[in-house]
Design a protein around this motif. Structure first.
Motif, PDB file in Angstrom:
ATOM      1  N   ASP A   8      18.459  51.794  -8.624  1.00  0.00           N
ATOM      2  CA  ASP A   8      17.960  50.414  -8.579  1.00  0.00           C
ATOM      3  C   ASP A   8      16.913  50.199  -7.498  1.00  0.00           C
ATOM      4  O   ASP A   8      16.327  49.122  -7.411  1.00  0.00           O
ATOM      5  CB  ASP A   8      19.117  49.434  -8.315  1.00  0.00           C
ATOM      6  N   ALA A   9      16.665  51.197  -6.652  1.00  0.00           N
ATOM      7  CA  ALA A   9      15.813  50.989  -5.472  1.00  0.00           C
ATOM      8  C   ALA A   9      14.434  50.435  -5.830  1.00  0.00           C
ATOM      9  O   ALA A   9      13.965  49.478  -5.195  1.00  0.00           O
ATOM     10  CB  ALA A   9      15.682  52.278  -4.668  1.00  0.00           C
ATOM     11  N   LEU A  10      13.766  51.000  -6.816  1.00  0.00           N
ATOM     12  CA  LEU A  10      12.430  50.510  -7.161  1.00  0.00           C
ATOM     13  C   LEU A  10      12.472  49.103  -7.754  1.00  0.00           C
ATOM     14  O   LEU A  10      11.728  48.226  -7.284  1.00  0.00           O
ATOM     15  CB  LEU A  10      11.699  51.477  -8.098  1.00  0.00           C
ATOM     16  N   PRO A  11      13.324  48.807  -8.736  1.00  0.00           N
ATOM     17  CA  PRO A  11      13.348  47.424  -9.216  1.00  0.00           C
ATOM     18  C   PRO A  11      13.808  46.428  -8.148  1.00  0.00           C
ATOM     19  O   PRO A  11      13.346  45.279  -8.128  1.00  0.00           O
ATOM     20  CB  PRO A  11      14.285  47.444 -10.417  1.00  0.00           C
ATOM     21  N   MET A  12      14.682  46.858  -7.254  1.00  0.00           N
ATOM     22  CA  MET A  12      15.073  45.979  -6.149  1.00  0.00           C
ATOM     23  C   MET A  12      13.875  45.692  -5.259  1.00  0.00           C
ATOM     24  O   MET A  12      13.679  44.546  -4.820  1.00  0.00           O
ATOM     25  CB  MET A  12      16.204  46.615  -5.341  1.00  0.00           C
ATOM     26  N   ALA A  13      13.086  46.713  -4.983  1.00  0.00           N
ATOM     27  CA  ALA A  13      11.879  46.537  -4.171  1.00  0.00           C
ATOM     28  C   ALA A  13      10.929  45.549  -4.837  1.00  0.00           C
ATOM     29  O   ALA A  13      10.343  44.688  -4.169  1.00  0.00           O
ATOM     30  CB  ALA A  13      11.190  47.879  -3.953  1.00  0.00           C
ATOM     31  N   ARG A  14      10.776  45.664  -6.131  1.00  0.00           N
ATOM     32  CA  ARG A  14       9.876  44.741  -6.852  1.00  0.00           C
ATOM     33  C   ARG A  14      10.374  43.303  -6.763  1.00  0.00           C
ATOM     34  O   ARG A  14       9.583  42.373  -6.556  1.00  0.00           O
ATOM     35  CB  ARG A  14       9.736  45.185  -8.305  1.00  0.00           C
ATOM     36  N   VAL A  15      11.681  43.095  -6.915  1.00  0.00           N
ATOM     37  CA  VAL A  15      12.245  41.751  -6.786  1.00  0.00           C
ATOM     38  C   VAL A  15      12.074  41.241  -5.361  1.00  0.00           C
ATOM     39  O   VAL A  15      11.716  40.083  -5.143  1.00  0.00           O
ATOM     40  CB  VAL A  15      13.730  41.734  -7.212  1.00  0.00           C
ATOM     41  N   HIS A  16      12.303  42.109  -4.405  1.00  0.00           N
ATOM     42  CA  HIS A  16      12.164  41.737  -3.004  1.00  0.00           C
ATOM     43  C   HIS A  16      10.739  41.247  -2.720  1.00  0.00           C
ATOM     44  O   HIS A  16      10.541  40.163  -2.159  1.00  0.00           O
ATOM     45  CB  HIS A  16      12.507  42.949  -2.138  1.00  0.00           C
ATOM     46  N   ARG A  42       9.225  48.596   0.645  1.00  0.00           N
ATOM     47  CA  ARG A  42      10.520  48.003   0.297  1.00  0.00           C
ATOM     48  C   ARG A  42      11.395  49.008  -0.457  1.00  0.00           C
ATOM     49  O   ARG A  42      12.606  49.034  -0.273  1.00  0.00           O
ATOM     50  CB  ARG A  42      10.345  46.731  -0.535  1.00  0.00           C
ATOM     51  N   GLU A  43      10.785  49.833  -1.299  1.00  0.00           N
ATOM     52  CA  GLU A  43      11.576  50.842  -2.010  1.00  0.00           C
ATOM     53  C   GLU A  43      12.189  51.816  -1.009  1.00  0.00           C
ATOM     54  O   GLU A  43      13.379  52.181  -1.125  1.00  0.00           O
ATOM     55  CB  GLU A  43      10.741  51.601  -3.034  1.00  0.00           C
ATOM     56  N   ARG A  44      11.433  52.247  -0.021  1.00  0.00           N
ATOM     57  CA  ARG A  44      11.987  53.143   1.005  1.00  0.00           C
ATOM     58  C   ARG A  44      13.128  52.456   1.756  1.00  0.00           C
ATOM     59  O   ARG A  44      14.150  53.071   2.056  1.00  0.00           O
ATOM     60  CB  ARG A  44      10.895  53.603   1.969  1.00  0.00           C
ATOM     61  N   PHE A  45      12.949  51.182   2.047  1.00  0.00           N
ATOM     62  CA  PHE A  45      14.008  50.421   2.705  1.00  0.00           C
ATOM     63  C   PHE A  45      15.279  50.445   1.868  1.00  0.00           C
ATOM     64  O   PHE A  45      16.370  50.730   2.372  1.00  0.00           O
ATOM     65  CB  PHE A  45      13.548  48.971   2.947  1.00  0.00           C
ATOM     66  N   TRP A  46      15.143  50.135   0.566  1.00  0.00           N
ATOM     67  CA  TRP A  46      16.334  50.070  -0.289  1.00  0.00           C
ATOM     68  C   TRP A  46      16.957  51.444  -0.500  1.00  0.00           C
ATOM     69  O   TRP A  46      18.179  51.571  -0.550  1.00  0.00           O
ATOM     70  CB  TRP A  46      16.015  49.371  -1.619  1.00  0.00           C
ATOM     71  N   ARG A  47      16.159  52.472  -0.618  1.00  0.00           N
ATOM     72  CA  ARG A  47      16.724  53.829  -0.723  1.00  0.00           C
ATOM     73  C   ARG A  47      17.569  54.140   0.517  1.00  0.00           C
ATOM     74  O   ARG A  47      18.677  54.663   0.415  1.00  0.00           O
ATOM     75  CB  ARG A  47      15.626  54.869  -0.901  1.00  0.00           C
ATOM     76  N   GLY A  48      17.048  53.799   1.677  1.00  0.00           N
ATOM     77  CA  GLY A  48      17.803  54.018   2.906  1.00  0.00           C
ATOM     78  C   GLY A  48      19.063  53.176   2.959  1.00  0.00           C
ATOM     79  O   GLY A  48      20.138  53.666   3.324  1.00  0.00           O
ATOM     80  N   ALA A  49      18.947  51.918   2.591  1.00  0.00           N
ATOM     81  CA  ALA A  49      20.104  51.021   2.622  1.00  0.00           C
ATOM     82  C   ALA A  49      21.207  51.487   1.677  1.00  0.00           C
ATOM     83  O   ALA A  49      22.389  51.229   1.916  1.00  0.00           O
ATOM     84  CB  ALA A  49      19.672  49.602   2.265  1.00  0.00           C
ATOM     85  N   LEU A  50      20.827  52.184   0.604  1.00  0.00           N
ATOM     86  CA  LEU A  50      21.813  52.626  -0.385  1.00  0.00           C
ATOM     87  C   LEU A  50      22.326  54.041  -0.147  1.00  0.00           C
ATOM     88  O   LEU A  50      23.297  54.450  -0.786  1.00  0.00           O
ATOM     89  CB  LEU A  50      21.218  52.518  -1.791  1.00  0.00           C
ATOM     90  N   THR A  51      21.696  54.790   0.760  1.00  0.00           N
ATOM     91  CA  THR A  51      22.109  56.182   0.943  1.00  0.00           C
ATOM     92  C   THR A  51      22.437  56.564   2.377  1.00  0.00           C
ATOM     93  O   THR A  51      23.183  57.514   2.596  1.00  0.00           O
ATOM     94  CB  THR A  51      21.020  57.157   0.440  1.00  0.00           C
ATOM     95  N   ASP A  52      21.882  55.887   3.357  1.00  0.00           N
ATOM     96  CA  ASP A  52      22.060  56.263   4.754  1.00  0.00           C
ATOM     97  C   ASP A  52      23.467  55.863   5.228  1.00  0.00           C
ATOM     98  O   ASP A  52      23.894  54.721   5.048  1.00  0.00           O
ATOM     99  CB  ASP A  52      21.002  55.568   5.607  1.00  0.00           C
TER     100      ASP A  52
END
Length: 160
Positions: A8-16, A42-52
């Protein structure tokens, strides 16, 4: 509402990004909002938020309509040095086309337990968002800050 997944990281970034453009145009600079790399950041942010592992205690949820993500939310233990509440709502954005139909409430409930002591920062002015949070038990507590050209106020919700 469902828990967010790494896919979901990319679509989340787009919504953000789209939500920021809808909400903050005129409060933030066009240069920031129209940055061609904004979605990538934003996509990098969400990838980190979901995996780190540092964010493992956070709750991250998405709202889906017709197989498309239309809203995002994230809450977790507060990390602020003067934390007035144990949990903090870090993100809650819903595309304007889905305002007023319960998406925001569903996301809030997905990441914070009902009546859970929590805090958040909200743009000021942003009367729609502030009214939404007041309806859900949050009250302005007097703290404010400014960043990215936007003034924010802190709101708190006491446990019920």
């Amino acid at each position: 509402m469902r828990a967010a997944r790494i896919t979901d990281a990319l679509p989340m970034a787009r919504v953000h990004v789209e939500s920021w453009r809808e909400t903050y145009r005129g409060l933030m600079t066009d240069e920031l909002l129209d940055d061609p790399e904004f979605v990538d950041h934003r996509e990098r942010f969400w990838r980190g938020a979901l995996t780190d592992a540092r964010y493992a205690a956070n709750r991250v949820a998405v709202a889906v309509h017709d197989d498309a993500i239309v809203g995002i939310a994230m809450a977790g233990p507060s990390t602020e040095p003067d934390a007035a509440a144990g949990w903090h709502l870090h993100v809650l954005y819903v595309l304007a086309s889905h305002h007023g139909i319960g998406v925001g409430e569903g996301l809030l409930d997905a990441v914070l337990d009902a009546g859970q002591e929590s805090s958040l920062w909200v743009a000021d002015p942003n009367p729609r968002a502030q009214a939404f949070y007041r309806r859900h038990g949050f009250v302005a507590e007097g703290a404010s800050r400014a960043g990215s050209g936007v003034r924010e106020i802190r709101m708190l919700r006491s446990p019920t």
